[in-house]
Every structure is written in structure tokens, then in C-alpha cells.
Design a protein around this motif. Structure first.
Motif, PDB file in Angstrom:
ATOM      1  N   LEU A 137      69.398  37.254  19.185  1.00 56.52           N
ATOM      2  CA  LEU A 137      70.490  36.364  19.200  1.00 56.52           C
ATOM      3  C   LEU A 137      70.049  34.869  19.419  1.00 56.52           C
ATOM      4  N   ALA A 138      68.791  34.852  19.946  1.00 59.24           N
ATOM      5  CA  ALA A 138      68.352  33.588  20.290  1.00 59.24           C
ATOM      6  C   ALA A 138      68.062  32.677  18.981  1.00 59.24           C
ATOM      7  N   GLU A 139      67.670  33.595  17.771  1.00 60.23           N
ATOM      8  CA  GLU A 139      67.278  32.855  16.717  1.00 60.23           C
ATOM      9  C   GLU A 139      68.582  32.012  16.386  1.00 60.23           C
ATOM     10  N   ILE A 140      69.809  32.115  16.532  1.00 60.77           N
ATOM     11  CA  ILE A 140      71.071  31.258  16.262  1.00 60.77           C
ATOM     12  C   ILE A 140      70.717  29.931  16.582  1.00 60.77           C
ATOM     13  N   GLY A 141      70.014  29.524  17.765  1.00 60.68           N
ATOM     14  CA  GLY A 141      69.575  28.096  18.165  1.00 60.68           C
ATOM     15  C   GLY A 141      70.407  27.463  18.644  1.00 60.68           C
ATOM     16  N   ARG A 142      71.441  27.170  17.910  1.00 59.66           N
ATOM     17  CA  ARG A 142      72.528  26.197  18.404  1.00 59.66           C
ATOM     18  C   ARG A 142      73.965  26.652  19.330  1.00 59.66           C
ATOM     19  N   LEU A 143      73.289  27.894  19.850  1.00 62.52           N
ATOM     20  CA  LEU A 143      74.341  28.387  20.741  1.00 62.52           C
ATOM     21  C   LEU A 143      74.821  27.637  21.814  1.00 62.52           C
ATOM     22  N   GLU A 144      76.184  27.520  22.140  1.00 67.93           N
ATOM     23  CA  GLU A 144      76.563  26.716  23.229  1.00 67.93           C
ATOM     24  C   GLU A 144      77.254  27.601  24.266  1.00 67.93           C
ATOM     25  N   LYS A 145      78.095  28.458  23.747  1.00 60.62           N
ATOM     26  CA  LYS A 145      78.687  29.474  24.989  1.00 60.62           C
ATOM     27  C   LYS A 145      78.092  30.841  24.859  1.00 60.62           C
ATOM     28  N   LEU A 146      77.553  31.609  26.041  1.00 59.62           N
ATOM     29  CA  LEU A 146      76.997  32.887  25.915  1.00 59.62           C
ATOM     30  C   LEU A 146      77.717  33.615  27.195  1.00 59.62           C
ATOM     31  N   SER A 147      78.310  34.661  27.052  1.00 58.24           N
ATOM     32  CA  SER A 147      78.868  35.668  28.097  1.00 58.24           C
ATOM     33  C   SER A 147      78.287  37.149  27.806  1.00 58.24           C
ATOM     34  N   LEU A 148      77.665  37.383  28.970  1.00 53.25           N
ATOM     35  CA  LEU A 148      77.017  38.784  29.044  1.00 53.25           C
ATOM     36  C   LEU A 148      77.712  39.534  30.332  1.00 53.25           C
ATOM     37  N   ILE A 149      78.695  40.035  29.993  1.00 51.31           N
ATOM     38  CA  ILE A 149      79.583  40.719  31.150  1.00 51.31           C
ATOM     39  C   ILE A 149      79.231  42.111  31.292  1.00 51.31           C
ATOM     40  N   TRP A 150      78.508  42.375  32.671  1.00 55.25           N
ATOM     41  CA  TRP A 150      78.128  43.832  32.725  1.00 55.25           C
ATOM     42  C   TRP A 150      76.895  44.208  31.662  1.00 55.25           C
ATOM     43  N   CYS A 151      76.271  43.608  31.249  1.00 54.23           N
ATOM     44  CA  CYS A 151      74.930  43.933  30.419  1.00 54.23           C
ATOM     45  C   CYS A 151      73.783  43.989  31.540  1.00 54.23           C
ATOM     46  N   SER A 152      73.887  45.582  31.901  1.00 53.53           N
ATOM     47  CA  SER A 152      73.107  45.646  32.860  1.00 53.53           C
ATOM     48  C   SER A 152      71.584  46.005  32.752  1.00 53.53           C
ATOM     49  N   SER A 153      71.159  46.159  31.157  1.00 48.06           N
ATOM     50  CA  SER A 153      69.966  46.265  30.742  1.00 48.06           C
ATOM     51  C   SER A 153      69.141  45.051  30.351  1.00 48.06           C
ATOM     52  N   VAL A 154      69.885  43.991  30.494  1.00 49.17           N
ATOM     53  CA  VAL A 154      69.055  42.558  29.951  1.00 49.17           C
ATOM     54  C   VAL A 154      68.457  42.229  31.292  1.00 49.17           C
ATOM     55  N   THR A 155      67.178  41.655  30.968  1.00 52.64           N
ATOM     56  CA  THR A 155      66.152  41.207  31.906  1.00 52.64           C
ATOM     57  C   THR A 155      65.928  39.680  31.786  1.00 52.64           C
ATOM     58  N   SER A 156      65.171  39.258  32.633  1.00 57.55           N
ATOM     59  CA  SER A 156      64.705  37.910  32.534  1.00 57.55           C
ATOM     60  C   SER A 156      64.113  37.359  31.223  1.00 57.55           C
ATOM     61  N   VAL A 157      63.313  38.547  30.663  1.00 58.12           N
ATOM     62  CA  VAL A 157      62.692  38.321  29.342  1.00 58.12           C
ATOM     63  C   VAL A 157      63.679  37.871  28.106  1.00 58.12           C
ATOM     64  N   GLY A 158      64.823  38.693  27.940  1.00 57.21           N
ATOM     65  CA  GLY A 158      65.873  38.179  27.170  1.00 57.21           C
ATOM     66  C   GLY A 158      66.484  36.841  27.460  1.00 57.21           C
TER      67      GLY A 158
END
Length: 611
Positions: A137-158
Motif C-alpha cells: 500500500l505504501a507504494e501509492i506514495g501520495r496517501l493522505e488518509k489511512l484507517s486500519l481498524i482492528w488490523c491486529s496483525s500489523v506491526t511497526s514494520v508495515g
């Protein structure tokens, strides 16, 4: 000319894209545009800026597909609380599978649907978004709003990948994520335009991460929410107070926050407009600082405070003259003196909610009625000490009132409701629940005077009967009506609503023991726009009445009909077959025939299972 495409042969891409920018940005609208032709599909993909994603079979792969199809996405909302849809292909013919696949490929439909069509698997393996998906997702580059609600497997790396490549990020919602301090620190270092941050239920974070974020991008931060983060203490709030000079919104729900943190924010963030607190260890000292420093405060919500006294609210009334919205919930030591101070000092108040504050009495609401002429919404919930005179003053002084909510206010009766009706003619919403002194007299006055009323709820008001609804049906054009548990209401009242409220879209007539089929037939004829209906515990309704309703109200989306002894499987089948827009039918399991289950299994919900 027939079969001649004037738009595509005349208008250039740039002009069609400009037209797309003026359309409502919703998924149905965008999908409709993309289905017109291949050219519009390509242009719509270029134009779409917002994606909303629920749980999917393979979210990481889903992200990779999305960034290949939609090139200019700015806002991504990922919510794993939303259910995954499962398709059973053994029950779908090959021709339907092929046509569905073509339609969804063209419209850019959800990856869950695409994946299920191509794999022909009966069930999808549910997984969660991981760092791999965020890195893609980071490849989009121009992201302005990101919501990750209850994405429990995401860590600091992402999150670090997002921070490093999406430096224009303005809004970040990490509710329920277990991202650690390293990810939060990276956001602070890289995302200098960050304005909104939600850290509700982020148990993996501590003061270290939030302090580094406040230090790095505090100047741009406007809104911050923290809830149930055991390792975030006053140290973090002191950093927020020191660096976040532009902060306007702060929501705190924590037993670990004390006075010093809130005082630091109040002293360091003079632009604060919204403050929501549920912190049991915060006392009067904190609110005194808010009253002294935050002169721009417009919204204040205090929940479950057992250590606040009238001293706090008196200071707010004296210092926060711009206050417009006040919520007091379970603040046991506040009395009517607090509302008297708010009334005399905060004349711009438009919204007031008093919930479970058992020491606040009639005189406090009277003060609001006398001083706050611009009051638009008033909610009195579980306020046993507030009587009729409170609303008499509101009816006299608050002519602009549009919404009134009353729950378990045993001291309020017809006299108060009549005063509201005669004085607040702009009333649009009236919700009353378990106020046993309210009867026909008060509601008749509402029907005669409040011509703009759209939403009426009278749950378990035993003294309200048919005469009240006849007056409402003759005088108002309701869109929503709830009379659940009003035992004196029968066919006559509901028939009057059916004849006078043709715009009705929501109806709850559950637990009406005297309601019969004739009322349902009238509703079908008079209210064809109904989308949601609750009929549970209506003991006289049969398949005949249900059939009349279902065949006329073809827009019906939800229907609850449990504990209706004369509704059989035939009635349930009629509803399912007549209403093609149905999304949910709540019924006893044994009333759903095998044919009904085959036809509409995905929308059937059962009250209980077989024993």
C-alpha cells in the motif's frame, strides 16, 4: 440519433474527468459510472480517490490488485470488523458465475467476490492484513488518509514503510492495532503534515512512541484520541501540551491519566475546541485549568466522573463562553448549581445531554431554558429528579429546539410535553422511553403543533393510545416511528399513520398486542417507501396482513417478525419472494422452509437454534 454515442465521440478525457469530480464520491456512484463503458471504467479508475475495505479472503493480495487498478487513491479505510461474504458456488449455475465474474471485473468490485468467482472455492479462508499488505500500500506514495481498524496483525514494520513513503499523510487511524513505538516514532519523523491520530485500544504503544510523535509532527496535529492504552500516561500528555500548539480535539479514556496531563494540554493548547474525558482519576483541578486557558472550547463531554464537583462546571461556565455542546454522563456529584452556572455563562449552548446525573434537579434545566435561547437538542436520560417545570421553561425560552430525548424521567408528563409542543414548533425529533406519565394529551399537542416532526419514538409509554397517533398522522409527515410496547395502540392509530405519513421509511410496532392485519394492509397501501419494519411479538398479525405489506412495500430491506404465532413459513416465504432488496429477515428458525433457505439463506437471521 439512435445508437450514436454523443458523449464519447465529443467530450475529451479531461472534461469527463472534470465531470466525475463533481459527482458524489460513494462506491455505488463510482461503480455506476465505471459500468457505462470501457472508457469510463478507465477514467473512473483514474479519478477514484477513496477505497473502503472490509474483511477479505486474502487482504495482502487484495491491496496489490487495488493499487494496480486505482492509480490516484488518496484515502484508504480498512476495517476488519466488517464481515467477509462467503459464496457457495455449488448452488450457482455456470452461466451466472461467468456473468457475475464479467460484471465484477468491469466494476472493480471487491476482491472477495473476484477471488471467490475465480477459485470456485465453497468457502474463503479468512485472514488479516499484515505488514506485507501495508508495504504494498505504501507504494501509492501520495496517501493522505489511512484507517486500519482492528488490523491486529500489523506491526511497526508495515507502519514504518507507510511513514517513509507516504510523507503527505494527514490522517491515521490505528484503532485496535498492536503497532509498537517504533512505528509511531517513524510517523512523527516523516509525516510532518499529520493532523489526525486515533490510538484507541492500541495496547502495544507507550509514552515513548507518543512523545516522539508529538516532538516530530506536533505542530500540525489537530485531533488526538487515546483510549485503553495502559502504557500511555501523563508523560505523553505533557509532550502533547509542549509541542502540539495547534491541537483542537482531544479524546481521552484512561484510568492512568491524572490531573497533570490534562493541565499540561490545557495550558499548552489554547486552540482546544473539543474535549472528551473519561478518566476516573482526574479531578476539579484539571477542569479549572481548562476553564482558565481554553477560551475557544465548544464541546465538552464528561463521562463517569465521580470526583468532579460543581466547582468544575461553575469554572467552565465562567471561562468557556463559546461552549455549544455539553455532555454530562454519570457525574454523580454534580447538582443543579452546575447547570445554573452553564446557563448563565454559556448562552451559545446548542446541545445538552444529562445522563444518569442523579443529583441534578429541575432548577438546573430551568436555568438552561431561561438563558440558552439557541438550544437545538436536549437529552435527559435517567434523570429522576427533573420534573415538568424544567420543560415548561425550555418550551418558553428555547423556540429553536429541534430534538428532545427523554428516558426514564418519571417526573415528566403531559404538561411538559404540551409546553414543548406549543413553544418549540420546529421540533423534528422526539424520543421518549419509559416515561409513564406521558400520555395522549401531550402527544396530541405534538401532532397539532409540530408540523416538521419527522422522527417519533414512544417506546413503552403505556398511556399513549390511538388518539395520539391519529393526531400525529393528521398533523405530521413522519419518516421514522417507533411505538414498541405501547399496549393501548391498535389498528386505528397505525391506520392513521399509514394515511398521513406516506414518506415513512422506518417502523417499529413490536409488542402491540391489539394490532391486526387491517393495519398492515393500510401500511402497505399508504407507506410504500418503508425499508425497515419490526413486527415482533405482535400476536394478532397473520400471513394475510404480512402478505399485503410485503407486496406493496417492495423497497423493504429489514424485517423482524419473531414471536408472531400466526405468521407461518408461508408468510416468511412471501416476504422473501416479494422484496428483492431484503438484507435481513429475523425469524424463528423453524419458520424458514428449505425452499426459503435455498433462496435467501444469506439474509436469514434466527432468534434461536434447534435444541
Amino acid at each position: 440519433m439512435k445508437r450514436h454515442d454523443l458523449i464519447n465521440t465529443t467530450l475529451p478525457d479531461e472534461l469527463i474527468l472534470e465531470i466525475f469530480t463533481h459527482l458524489e464520491e460513494s462506491k455505488p456512484t463510482c461503480d455506476s459510472c465505471s459500468l457505462v463503458c470501457k472508457r469510463w471504467l478507465r477514467l473512473e479508475r483514474l479519478n477514484r480517490q477513496t477505497l473502503r475495505i472490509g474483511a477479505t479472503g486474502n487482504p495482502n493480495e487484495f491491496i496489490k490488485v487495488l493499487i494496480q487498478k486505482f492509480f490516484n487513491v488518496r484515502n484508504v479505510y480498512f476495517d476488519e470488523r466488517l464481515p467477509i461474504h462467503q459464496f457457495r458456488h455449488s448452488k450457482i449455475s455456470k452461466s451466472r458465475k461467468k456473468s457475475r465474474k464479467r460484471r465484477r471485473n468491469r466494476s472493480g468490485g471487491s476482491f472477495t467476490e473476484l477471488y471467490s468467482s475465480e477459485s470456485e472455492a465453497s468457502d474463503l479462508e479468512v485472514s488479516t492484513l499484515t505488514d506485507s499488505g501495508l508495504i504494498a500500500l505504501a507504494e501509492i506514495g501520495r496517501l493522505e488518509k489511512l484507517s486500519l481498524i482492528w488490523c491486529s496483525s500489523v506491526t511497526s514494520v508495515g507502519l514504518i514503510s507507510i511513514a517513509e513513503k507516504c510523507r503527505t499523510l494527514k490522517s491515521l487511524d490505528l484503532q485496535g492495532c498492536y503497532v509498537g513505538n517504533e512505528g509511531l516514532a517513524a510517523v512523527g519523523q516523516c509525516c510532518k503534515q499529520l493532523e489526525e491520530l486515533n490510538l484507541r485500544f492500541c495496547e502495544g504503544m507507550s509514552d515513548t512512541g507518543l512523545v516522539e510523535l508529538a516532538t516530530g509532527c506536533g505542530k500540525s496535529l489537530i485531533a488526538l484520541s487515546v483510549a485503553a492504552c495502559a502504557n500511555i500516561t501523563d508523560i505523553s500528555l505533557q509532550a502533547v501540551g509542549s509541542h502540539c500548539i495547534s491541537l483542537q480535539t482531544l479524546a481521552l479514556d484512561s484510568e492512568f491519566i491524572r490531573n497533570s496531563g490534562v493541565v499540561s494540554v490545557a495550558q499548552g493548547c489554547p486552540l482546544l475546541k473539543v474535549l472528551k474525558l473519561q478518566c476516573i482519576n482526574v479531578t476539579d483541578e484539571a477542569l479549572l485549568a481548562v476553564a482558565t486557558c481554553c477560551f475557544s472550547l465548544e464541546l465538552l463531554a464528561l463521562n463517569s466522573f465521580q470526583r468532579f464537583t460543581d466547582r468544575s462546571l461553575c469554572a467552565i461556565g465562567n471561562g468557556c463562553k463559546k461552549l455549544k455542546n455539553l455532555t454530562l454522563s454519570d457525574c454523580y456529584f454534580l447538582t443543579e448549581k452546575s447547570l445554573e452556572a452553564i446557563g448563565s455563562g454559556c448562552s451559545q449552548l446548542t446541545h445538552l445531554e444529562v445522563n444518569g446525573c442523579h443529583n441534578i434537579g429541575t432548577s438546573g434545566i430551568e436555568s438552561i431554558g431561561k438563558s440558552c435561547a439557541g438550544l437545538l437538542e436536549l437529552a435527559l436520560l435517567y434523570c429522576q429528579r427533573i420534573g415538568n417545570y424544567a420543560l415548561l421553561e425550555v418550551g418558553t425560552g428555547c423556540k429553536l429546539l429541534q430534538a428532545l430525548h427523554l428516558v426514564d424521567c418519571t417526573g415528566i408528563g403531559d404538561e411538559a410535553i404540551r409546553s414543548i409542543a406549543e413553544g418549540c414548533k420546529n421540533l423534528k425529533k422526539l424520543h421518549i422511553r419509559r416515561c409513564y406519565e406521558v400520555g395522549d394529551t401531550g402527544i396530541i399537542a405534538i401532532g397539532e403543533n409540530c408540523k416538521y416532526l419527522e422522527d417519533l419514538s414512544l417506546r413503552y409509554c403505556d398511556r399513549v393510545g390511538d388518539d395520539a397517533l391519529i393526531a400525529v398522522g393528521q398533523g405530521c409527515s413522519l419518516r421514522q416511528l417507533n411505538v414498541s410496547g405501547c399496549h393501548q395502540i391498535g389498528d386505528a392509530g397505525i391506520m392513521a399513520i399509514a394515511r398521513g405519513c406516506s414518506q415513512l421509511v422506518y417502523l417499529d410496532i413490536s409488542v402491540l398486542q391489539n394490532l391486526g392485519d387491517i393495519a398492515l394492509a393500510e401500511l402497505g397501501e399508504g407507506c410504500p417507501l418503508i425499508r425497515d419494519v419490526v413486527l415482533s411479538h405482535c400476536r394478532k398479525i397473520t400471513d394475510v396482513g404480512l402478505s399485503h405489506l410485503a407486496k406493496k412495500c417492495t423497497l423493504l430491506e429489514t424485517c423482524h417478525m419473531v414471536y408472531c404465532p400466526f405468521v407461518t413459513s408461508a408468510g416468511v416465504a412471501t416476504v422473501v419472494s416479494s422484496c428483492v432488496n431484503l438484507k435481513k429477515v429475523l425469524v424463528e428458525k423453524w419458520k424458514a422452509s428449505e425452499r426459503t433457505k435455498r433462496r435467501a439463506e444469506s439474509i436469514l437471521s434466527y432468534l434461536c437454534v434447534d435444541l
